[in-house]
Enzyme design. Structure first.
Site, PDB file in Angstrom:
ATOM      1  N   SER A   4       0.871  -1.172   0.000  1.00 29.39           N
ATOM      2  CA  SER A   4       0.000   0.000   0.000  1.00 29.39           C
ATOM      3  C   SER A   4       0.911   1.226   0.000  1.00 29.39           C
ATOM      4  O   SER A   4       2.093   1.129   0.378  1.00 29.39           O
ATOM      5  CB  SER A   4      -0.841   0.010   1.283  1.00 29.39           C
ATOM      6  OG  SER A   4      -1.456   1.270   1.490  1.00 29.39           O
ATOM      7  N   TYR A  31      -1.691  -0.740  10.467  1.00 27.07           N
ATOM      8  CA  TYR A  31      -1.836  -1.084   9.045  1.00 27.07           C
ATOM      9  C   TYR A  31      -0.594  -0.655   8.278  1.00 27.07           C
ATOM     10  O   TYR A  31      -0.046  -1.414   7.472  1.00 27.07           O
ATOM     11  CB  TYR A  31      -3.087  -0.384   8.492  1.00 27.07           C
ATOM     12  CG  TYR A  31      -3.371  -0.669   7.033  1.00 27.07           C
ATOM     13  CD1 TYR A  31      -3.997  -1.856   6.644  1.00 27.07           C
ATOM     14  CD2 TYR A  31      -3.033   0.247   6.041  1.00 27.07           C
ATOM     15  CE1 TYR A  31      -4.268  -2.115   5.305  1.00 27.07           C
ATOM     16  CE2 TYR A  31      -3.293  -0.006   4.706  1.00 27.07           C
ATOM     17  CZ  TYR A  31      -3.920  -1.180   4.345  1.00 27.07           C
ATOM     18  OH  TYR A  31      -4.186  -1.436   3.013  1.00 27.07           O
TER      19      TYR A  31
HETATM   20  N1  LIG Z   1      -8.894  -0.466  -1.225  1.00 28.11           N
HETATM   21  C1  LIG Z   1      -7.868   0.308  -0.959  1.00 28.11           C
HETATM   22  O1  LIG Z   1      -7.980   1.543  -0.916  1.00 28.11           O
HETATM   23  C2  LIG Z   1      -6.498  -0.286  -0.728  1.00 28.11           C
HETATM   24  C3  LIG Z   1      -5.384   0.563  -0.725  1.00 28.11           C
HETATM   25  C4  LIG Z   1      -4.114   0.049  -0.532  1.00 28.11           C
HETATM   26  C5  LIG Z   1      -3.956  -1.316  -0.320  1.00 28.11           C
HETATM   27  N2  LIG Z   1      -5.058  -2.127  -0.293  1.00 28.11           N
HETATM   28  C6  LIG Z   1      -4.811  -3.559  -0.059  1.00 28.11           C
HETATM   29  O2  LIG Z   1      -5.344  -4.281  -1.151  1.00 28.11           O
HETATM   30  C7  LIG Z   1      -5.692  -5.597  -0.728  1.00 28.11           C
HETATM   31  C8  LIG Z   1      -7.098  -5.908  -1.175  1.00 28.11           C
HETATM   32  O3  LIG Z   1      -7.947  -4.950  -0.575  1.00 28.11           O
HETATM   33  P1  LIG Z   1      -9.419  -4.603  -1.130  1.00 28.11           P
HETATM   34  O4  LIG Z   1      -9.567  -3.138  -1.036  1.00 28.11           O
HETATM   35  O5  LIG Z   1      -9.667  -5.315  -2.403  1.00 28.11           O
HETATM   36  O6  LIG Z   1     -10.240  -5.230   0.091  1.00 28.11           O
HETATM   37  P2  LIG Z   1     -11.608  -6.034   0.168  1.00 28.11           P
HETATM   38  O7  LIG Z   1     -11.986  -5.973   1.605  1.00 28.11           O
HETATM   39  O8  LIG Z   1     -12.550  -5.559  -0.885  1.00 28.11           O
HETATM   40  O9  LIG Z   1     -11.116  -7.515  -0.218  1.00 28.11           O
HETATM   41  C9  LIG Z   1     -10.226  -8.226   0.603  1.00 28.11           C
HETATM   42  C10 LIG Z   1     -10.496  -9.703   0.464  1.00 28.11           C
HETATM   43  O10 LIG Z   1      -9.567 -10.404   1.327  1.00 28.11           O
HETATM   44  C11 LIG Z   1     -10.271 -11.441   1.967  1.00 28.11           C
HETATM   45  N3  LIG Z   1      -9.616 -11.827   3.220  1.00 28.11           N
HETATM   46  C12 LIG Z   1      -9.557 -11.109   4.373  1.00 28.11           C
HETATM   47  N4  LIG Z   1      -8.921 -11.824   5.318  1.00 28.11           N
HETATM   48  C13 LIG Z   1      -8.555 -12.999   4.743  1.00 28.11           C
HETATM   49  C14 LIG Z   1      -7.880 -14.150   5.209  1.00 28.11           C
HETATM   50  N5  LIG Z   1      -7.446 -14.250   6.486  1.00 28.11           N
HETATM   51  N6  LIG Z   1      -7.666 -15.185   4.358  1.00 28.11           N
HETATM   52  C15 LIG Z   1      -8.123 -15.112   3.070  1.00 28.11           C
HETATM   53  N7  LIG Z   1      -8.787 -14.051   2.579  1.00 28.11           N
HETATM   54  C16 LIG Z   1      -9.004 -13.014   3.419  1.00 28.11           C
HETATM   55  C17 LIG Z   1     -11.666 -10.876   2.200  1.00 28.11           C
HETATM   56  O11 LIG Z   1     -12.623 -11.914   2.428  1.00 28.11           O
HETATM   57  C18 LIG Z   1     -11.912 -10.107   0.911  1.00 28.11           C
HETATM   58  O12 LIG Z   1     -12.521 -10.904  -0.078  1.00 28.11           O
HETATM   59  C19 LIG Z   1      -5.476  -5.611   0.785  1.00 28.11           C
HETATM   60  O13 LIG Z   1      -4.224  -6.206   1.074  1.00 28.11           O
HETATM   61  C20 LIG Z   1      -5.473  -4.135   1.150  1.00 28.11           C
HETATM   62  O14 LIG Z   1      -4.762  -3.901   2.332  1.00 28.11           O
HETATM   63  C21 LIG Z   1      -6.313  -1.654  -0.496  1.00 28.11           C
END
Ligand SMILES: NC(=O)c1ccc[n+]([C@@H]2O[C@H](COP(=O)([O-])OP(=O)(O)OC[C@H]3O[C@@H](n4cnc5c(N)ncnc54)[C@H](O)[C@@H]3O)[C@@H](O)[C@H]2O)c1
Length: 253
Positions: free
Chosen positions: A144, A157
């Site tokens: 991130s 985080y």
């Molecule tokens: N959305 C943002 O703004 C953003 C920004 C920077 C980084 N990220 C990172 O991107 C990645 C995806 O995030 P997103 O926004 O798509 O989130 P999201 O919440 O839409 O999707 C995350 C997915 O991970 C799954 N998950 C959670 N814990 C788990 C576990 N223990 N085992 C297996 N699966 C698990 C959830 O069920 C979900 O389907 C994450 O690592 C997040 O930290 C997101």
């Protein structure tokens, strides 16, 4: 740029929603066989359905990335199903609303570090031996922009995503001569459920989120998927140990 993915096999964690789902769909659209892994069975199976409907090949494996035996089984099932593992996108992650550092709880720390750091470590731990035996592969981990700099009221985080970059760089160096590349993708704010949970309840927060990116908007899941496919492609053959910000210019300020 070479994107010759036909016949290759990709594993995506956190693929039931958001960035992981979009990347699983993008891999499948390029002709890859995709293993869709997530805790969320309903969302994971829906992702597989969408891939199959579009003429692709995918299967769902339920997996909690914080559990060693489940991650081991996930990689094993990938090999049983498709015979190899060319690309892994270790993307499952969580964000829990936090206050300032001194207000955080041990439970929050353990939960965030468990999924975001231990999960990525366990995934690579079980994927790398398979790639070594095959003679190559590429791994992309989701960090991130919070892993590149400070993130007020998101200290745990932020620490977890700095750790993802540390794991990525170390693994990249350790396996660089073995044909395995390891990179991280660093999204800024992307329009997913995670974003909506954190920002949408408060319209001022949503406005702030858009304004923090010089391009004037938050990102789309497809824009992260495109970066992941690039990092996996032969076109990125000289790129390893890199943390690629995909952030609308946010870290350029
Ligand atoms: N959305 C943002 O703004 C953003 C920004 C920077 C980084 N990220 C990172 O991107 C990645 C995806 O995030 P997103 O926004 O798509 O989130 P999201 O919440 O839409 O999707 C995350 C997915 O991970 C799954 N998950 C959670 N814990 C788990 C576990 N223990 N085992 C297996 N699966 C698990 C959830 O069920 C979900 O389907 C994450 O690592 C997040 O930290 C997101």
């Amino acid at each position: 740029m070479s994107m010759s993915f036909a016949g290759k096999v990709a594993l995506v964690t956190g693929a039931a929603a958001g960035i992981g789902r979009a990347t699983a769909l993008a891999f499948a659209a390029q002709g890859l066989k995709v293993v869709v892994a997530d805790l969320d069975e309903t969302g994971g199976k829906a992702c597989v359905e969408a891939i199959l409907e579009a003429g692709g090949d995918a299967r769902f494996v339920r997996c909690d990335v914080t559990r060693d035996e489940q991650v081991r089984a996930l990689v094993q099932q990938t090999i049983e199903a498709y015979g190899r593992l060319d690309y892994a996108f270790n993307n499952a992650g969580i964000e829990i609303e936090q206050g300032k550092l001194a207000e955080g709880s041990e439970a929050e720390f353990d939960a965030i570090m468990g999924v975001n750091v231990k999960g990525v470590w366990l995934c690579m731990k079980h994927q790398l031996p398979v790639m070594l035996a095959q003679g190559g592969g590429a791994i992309v981990n989701t960090a991130s922009v919070a892993g590149l700099g400070a993130a007020p009221k998101m200290s745990i985080y932020s620490a977890s995503k700095h750790a993802v970059i540390g794991l990525t760089k170390s693994a990249a160096i350790e396996y660089a001569k073995k044909g395995i590349r390891v990179n991280a993708v660093c999204p800024a704010v992307i329009d997913t459920d995670m974003f909506r949970r954190a920002y949408e309840a408060d319209p001022r927060k949503a406005e702030f989120a858009a304004a923090m990116h010089p391009v004037g908007r938050i990102g789309k899941v497809e824009e992260i998927a495109a970066a992941v496919l690039y990092l996996c492609s032969d076109g990125a053959g000289f790129t390893t140990g890199h943390a690629l910000a995909v952030d609308g210019g946010a870290t350029a300020i």
